[in-house]
Design a protein around this motif. Structure first.
Motif, PDB file in Angstrom:
ATOM      1  N   LEU A  60       0.849  -1.189   0.000  1.00 19.72           N
ATOM      2  CA  LEU A  60       0.000   0.000   0.000  1.00 19.72           C
ATOM      3  C   LEU A  60       0.884   1.238   0.000  1.00 19.72           C
ATOM      4  CD1 LEU A  60      -2.534  -1.127   2.749  1.00 19.72           C
ATOM      5  CD2 LEU A  60      -2.703  -1.423   0.278  1.00 19.72           C
ATOM      6  N   GLU A  70      -0.108   5.404  10.652  1.00 20.56           N
ATOM      7  CA  GLU A  70       0.180   4.002  10.325  1.00 20.56           C
ATOM      8  C   GLU A  70      -0.139   3.096  11.510  1.00 20.56           C
ATOM      9  OE1 GLU A  70       3.770   1.106   8.728  1.00 20.56           O
ATOM     10  OE2 GLU A  70       4.179   3.224   9.031  1.00 20.56           O
ATOM     11  N   ILE A  85       3.719  -1.224   3.786  1.00 26.15           N
ATOM     12  CA  ILE A  85       3.161   0.119   3.652  1.00 26.15           C
ATOM     13  C   ILE A  85       4.285   1.089   3.329  1.00 26.15           C
ATOM     14  CG2 ILE A  85       2.023   2.008   4.878  1.00 26.15           C
ATOM     15  CD1 ILE A  85       0.452  -0.121   6.423  1.00 26.15           C
ATOM     16  N   LYS A  87       5.004   5.064   2.934  1.00 25.60           N
ATOM     17  CA  LYS A  87       4.518   6.427   3.172  1.00 25.60           C
ATOM     18  C   LYS A  87       5.251   7.346   2.197  1.00 25.60           C
ATOM     19  CE  LYS A  87       5.604   6.092   7.569  1.00 25.60           C
ATOM     20  NZ  LYS A  87       5.936   4.722   7.875  1.00 25.60           N
TER      21      LYS A  87
END
Length: 106
Positions: A60, A70, A85, A87
């Motif tokens: 993601l 998060e 994930i 960012k």
């Protein structure tokens, strides 16, 4: 396994459900671009849950996720614990590309 092909679904997956369904089933890895706002949309949450259940890895990429966000995300959606994930907030494109490449090579 080595990457042999890349497929890209341009646009919103909700507008291209046939292609989305095909890609999620045949892909070794699925990269999904999201915002925090997307996680407040039930239809997007359902699509994310579908991806979590597919055999491929899920990465993601969030345009607006902070470290605190998060932690809250993983608490709210415990099924994302195995997802990677990224960012993207306040990061340059080269750093993001390097992170993506490292996930593909793993």
């Amino acid at each position: 396994p080595e990457a042999v092909a890349f497929a890209n679904l341009r646009g919103d997956a909700q507008d291209h459900m046939v292609q989305f369904s095909f890609l999620k089933e045949v892909s070794f890895m699925n990269f999904i671009l999201l915002t925090q706002h997307d996680l407040k949309d039930n239809s997007r949450i359902l699509m994310l849950e579908e991806l979590i259940e597919t055999p491929g890895e899920l990465v993601l990429l969030f345009s607006d996720l902070t470290k605190d966000d998060e932690s809250q995300l993983k608490t709210t959606f415990p099924e994302l614990k195995d997802c990677k994930i990224i960012k993207m907030r306040n990061r340059n494109l080269a750093a993001i590309n390097k992170t993506i490449q490292s996930y593909i090579v793993e």
